[in-house]
Scaffold this active site. Structure first.
Site, mmCIF file in Angstrom:
data_model
loop_
_atom_site.group_PDB
_atom_site.id
_atom_site.type_symbol
_atom_site.label_atom_id
_atom_site.label_comp_id
_atom_site.label_asym_id
_atom_site.label_seq_id
_atom_site.Cartn_x
_atom_site.Cartn_y
_atom_site.Cartn_z
ATOM 1 N N ASN A 31 0.816 -1.232 0.000
ATOM 2 C CA ASN A 31 0.000 0.000 0.000
ATOM 3 C C ASN A 31 0.842 1.272 0.000
ATOM 4 O O ASN A 31 0.451 2.268 -0.594
ATOM 5 C CB ASN A 31 -1.011 -0.019 1.152
ATOM 6 C CG ASN A 31 -0.357 -0.041 2.506
ATOM 7 O OD1 ASN A 31 0.720 -0.611 2.685
ATOM 8 N ND2 ASN A 31 -0.999 0.557 3.477
ATOM 9 N N CYS B 189 -2.969 1.885 6.591
ATOM 10 C CA CYS B 189 -3.178 1.229 7.887
ATOM 11 C C CYS B 189 -3.698 2.222 8.919
ATOM 12 O O CYS B 189 -4.337 1.852 9.879
ATOM 13 C CB CYS B 189 -1.890 0.599 8.366
ATOM 14 S SG CYS B 189 -0.551 1.789 8.525
ATOM 15 N N GLU C 278 4.528 -4.345 12.253
ATOM 16 C CA GLU C 278 3.651 -3.194 11.989
ATOM 17 C C GLU C 278 2.455 -3.746 11.214
ATOM 18 O O GLU C 278 2.560 -4.032 10.021
ATOM 19 C CB GLU C 278 4.395 -2.142 11.151
ATOM 20 C CG GLU C 278 5.582 -1.507 11.849
ATOM 21 C CD GLU C 278 5.172 -0.534 12.951
ATOM 22 O OE1 GLU C 278 3.976 -0.252 13.093
ATOM 23 O OE2 GLU C 278 6.068 -0.061 13.666
HETATM 24 P P1 NAD Z 1 0.394 -9.149 3.652
HETATM 25 O O1 NAD Z 1 0.458 -9.563 5.076
HETATM 26 O O2 NAD Z 1 -0.448 -9.920 2.730
HETATM 27 O O3 NAD Z 1 1.856 -9.154 2.997
HETATM 28 C C1 NAD Z 1 2.907 -8.378 3.536
HETATM 29 C C2 NAD Z 1 4.238 -8.976 3.105
HETATM 30 O O4 NAD Z 1 4.404 -10.247 3.719
HETATM 31 C C3 NAD Z 1 4.373 -9.202 1.600
HETATM 32 O O5 NAD Z 1 5.679 -8.822 1.211
HETATM 33 C C4 NAD Z 1 4.181 -10.703 1.466
HETATM 34 O O6 NAD Z 1 4.808 -11.271 0.350
HETATM 35 C C5 NAD Z 1 4.846 -11.187 2.744
HETATM 36 N N1 NAD Z 1 4.449 -12.528 3.192
HETATM 37 C C6 NAD Z 1 3.321 -13.222 2.898
HETATM 38 N N2 NAD Z 1 3.327 -14.416 3.544
HETATM 39 C C7 NAD Z 1 4.464 -14.459 4.258
HETATM 40 C C8 NAD Z 1 5.032 -15.421 5.144
HETATM 41 N N3 NAD Z 1 4.410 -16.562 5.431
HETATM 42 N N4 NAD Z 1 6.211 -15.132 5.725
HETATM 43 C C9 NAD Z 1 6.842 -13.964 5.477
HETATM 44 N N5 NAD Z 1 6.362 -13.026 4.640
HETATM 45 C C10 NAD Z 1 5.179 -13.263 4.041
HETATM 46 O O7 NAD Z 1 -0.014 -7.606 3.678
HETATM 47 P P2 NAD Z 1 -0.352 -6.666 2.448
HETATM 48 O O8 NAD Z 1 -1.672 -7.097 1.883
HETATM 49 O O9 NAD Z 1 0.831 -6.559 1.556
HETATM 50 O O10 NAD Z 1 -0.516 -5.250 3.170
HETATM 51 C C11 NAD Z 1 -1.709 -4.778 3.696
HETATM 52 C C12 NAD Z 1 -1.720 -4.958 5.197
HETATM 53 O O11 NAD Z 1 -0.601 -4.300 5.768
HETATM 54 C C13 NAD Z 1 -2.936 -4.326 5.858
HETATM 55 O O12 NAD Z 1 -3.406 -5.183 6.865
HETATM 56 C C14 NAD Z 1 -2.378 -3.057 6.468
HETATM 57 O O13 NAD Z 1 -3.094 -2.564 7.563
HETATM 58 C C15 NAD Z 1 -1.013 -3.497 6.869
HETATM 59 N N6 NAD Z 1 -0.140 -2.355 7.000
HETATM 60 C C16 NAD Z 1 0.324 -1.995 8.235
HETATM 61 C C17 NAD Z 1 1.120 -0.875 8.373
HETATM 62 C C18 NAD Z 1 1.669 -0.441 9.703
HETATM 63 O O14 NAD Z 1 2.619 0.338 9.705
HETATM 64 N N7 NAD Z 1 1.140 -0.880 10.834
HETATM 65 C C19 NAD Z 1 1.444 -0.126 7.259
HETATM 66 C C20 NAD Z 1 0.938 -0.513 6.036
HETATM 67 C C21 NAD Z 1 0.164 -1.634 5.906
#
Ligand code: NAD
Length: 525
Positions: A159, A289, A255
């Site tokens: 995002n 987020c 995060e």
């Molecule tokens: P996601 O959890 O689907 O993926 C995040 C990352 O994790 C990707 O690079 C993905 O390839 C990787 N991943 C997937 N499975 C994994 C595993 N088993 N082990 C290690 N890595 C793995 O999240 P998304 O859809 O990319 O992002 C959206 C989410 O992120 C929303 O829930 C949003 O709220 C959150 N977010 C949080 C913050 C924050 O700072 N708190 C900021 C931005 C987004």
């Protein structure tokens, strides 16, 4: 994202330095505004990740010994290159995410530059050795020092693919670590662009490396023996990351997602609150987020607030060109989540005041900015992260009911309270169960790099930004040194016979409260 084998994979826009080898699997990346393919990047294997981590470990040996000033200079040089490459970076960010140029400039590049500036100029204050009390041992010197961890693995989401990778990277580098980044498979080309920035500034070619791929590549990084994982993404994946990291006791900074509440009190400036709600809910198409995911409004001002929100939402310009307010969504499954949450709310009695569907007749990931009322906590829209352009609004009897509902959530990332009463604002801010609170504002606390950012409850563990952020990528080492040079200490062998009784007197003298009690401690018992 689709995983393909080359030969069948169509056009390839990956630049020469990151050529996809013809025999290796790749992932394909798309422009969400149109659905067009942008090309392919490698789907890196566990072995690729292990090699990257081994190279990063070598890079760390030299980098970790450099003084703060040199590390700061390096990240400032990366910032200089970012500014030279601004248009190119905006192009790669907008084409992989669908966000607008203005959003890319402000929320991704500007914020990254501010964070770099902050750590380059002030990071050393958090990491300098610090003399502390040695307690009873006044003849000793006690110093708290901070050392780098080694290799840090950064796993980032789609995002904000630039800032959410850059923040942990520059912070970890400043603290003396090397980094392996695994960007989201939805936005891998932004990750590669970040890799090129660091490669070209070039303190060491392996200081920041980028491995691309999906969840398996991310899991390989978690299990690779790095000294810390900084993961930004969903709660579901965050839990899997933490579980995998527990096998090697690798520390994690998580995060994660949010369901950020906004509380509008009866005395709020309704024009400002409504404008803030609309921007906070719909900027980046709600895929933030920290975005406003649910609003609780005092019933005394509910209707005028809702009217203002609806009018402003209808005026939002959704498109791809300069002068528009928001772009497209980024990730197809996220649009499915939005549709599912809206359908669930309507089934359970909610009403759509504006929006409520995909943009008709348009290819790509476009959903109308949507305002829902008649919502309650039995609906997914008020409990699960929607992460799209939907703003549900609920009337409440008073601020205490608003607080109870705001805190009725497994999440605790961001939140806001809107009131003309500063004392009430502070009270509500203190009672909101969230890592971050804005008073009469939304989202922008992330843009203040000195303010630690992170979640409570299931929204995460640890903080980025501020002194806490750079200490996350450091280990504290306690150094105690003798400065009296006595031949022996009083407590060394052989123990004097009176050691126990003298010790008891000293203990009471030192820790009894009140002068009389202290004197009594000196009397024989
Ligand atoms: P996601 O959890 O689907 O993926 C995040 C990352 O994790 C990707 O690079 C993905 O390839 C990787 N991943 C997937 N499975 C994994 C595993 N088993 N082990 C290690 N890595 C793995 O999240 P998304 O859809 O990319 O992002 C959206 C989410 O992120 C929303 O829930 C949003 O709220 C959150 N977010 C949080 C913050 C924050 O700072 N708190 C900021 C931005 C987004």
């Amino acid at each position: 994202m689709t995983i393909t084998t080359p030969g069948r994979s169509g056009s390839n826009r990956v630049s020469d330095d990151l050529l996809v080898e013809p025999t290796r699997p790749t992932i394909e990346t798309f422009d969400p505004r149109t659905g067009a393919s942008l090309g392919h990047v490698p789907d890196h294997s566990e072995a690729d990740v292990a090699e990257a981590v081994a190279r990063a470990r070598v890079a760390f040996q030299a980098w970790g010994r450099l003084p703060f000033a040199e590390r700061g200079d390096h990240i400032l040089s990366v910032r200089d290159l970012m500014l030279d490459r601004l248009e190119e970076l905006v192009e790669v960010i907008t084409s992989e995410t669908g966000k607008l140029q203005a959003e890319a400039v402000f929320t991704e590049l500007m914020t990254a530059c501010e964070t770099i500036q902050y750590y380059a100029k002030q990071g050393d204050k958090a990491l300098r050795p610090e003399k502390v009390s040695a307690g009873l041992m006044t003849h000793k010197k006690a110093v708290r020092t901070y050392e780098p961890l080694g290799v840090v693995g950064v796993i980032s989401p789609w995002n904000y693919p630039f800032i959410l990778a850059m923040t942990p990277i520059v912070t970890a580098l400043y603290a003396g670590n090397s980094v392996v980044l695994k960007p989201s498979e939805v936005t891998p080309m932004v990750g590669q662009a970040i890799g090129r920035l660091f490669a070209e500034v070039g303190a060491h070619p392996d200081l920041v490396q980028v491995v691309t791929g999906g969840g398996a590549t991310g899991e390989a990084l978690v299990r690779s023996g790095v000294q810390k994982i900084c993961f930004t993404g969903s709660v579901r994946t965050g839990k899997r990351v933490m579980a995998a990291a527990s096998d090697t006791l690798t520390p994690v900074l998580l995060e994660l997602g949010g369901k950020d509440p906004m509380i509008v009190c009866a005395d709020a400036d309704l024009d400002r609150a409504a404008a803030g709600a609309v921007w906070g809910a719909f900027q980046n198409s709600g895929q933030t987020c920290m975005s406003v995911e649910r609003v609780y409004v005092d019933e005394a001002v509910y209707q005028p607030f809702v009217d203002r929100v609806v009018a402003r939402t209808r005026a939002i310009r959704q498109g791809t060109t300069v002068g528009d307010d928001i772009g497209s969504m980024t990730f197809p499954p996220q649009l499915d989540t939005v549709e599912r949450h809206v359908a669930d709310a309507l089934d359970k009695g909610a009403t759509v005041l504006t929006g409520g569907q995909r943009v008709a007749g348009r290819d790509g990931l476009w959903y109308e900015p949507t305002v829902l009322v008649g919502v309650d906590h039995d609906m997914d829209i008020m409990r699960d992260e929607t992460f799209g352009p939907v703003l549900p609004i609920m009337a409440v009897a008073n601020v205490d009911e608003a607080l109870r509902l705001a805190n009725d959530s497994v999440y605790g990332l961001n939140s806001s309270v809107w009131t003309g009463d500063a004392d009430l604002g502070r009270r509500v801010a203190a009672e909101l169960e969230a890592g971050n609170v804005c008073i009469n504002d939304v989202i922008v606390s992330y843009a203040a790099p000195a303010l630690p950012f992170g979640g409570v409850k299931e929204s995460g563990i640890g903080r980025v930004h501020g002194p806490e952020g750079v200490r996350e990528f450091s280990q504290v080492k306690s150094v105690l040194s003798d400065r009296a040079g006595l031949k022996r200490e009083a407590w060394w062998f052989p123990l004097p016979k009176q050691m126990g009784t003298v010790g008891a007197r000293v203990l009471r003298l030192r820790h009894r409260r009140g002068a009389v009690n202290k004197l009594k401690a000196l009397l024989p018992r």
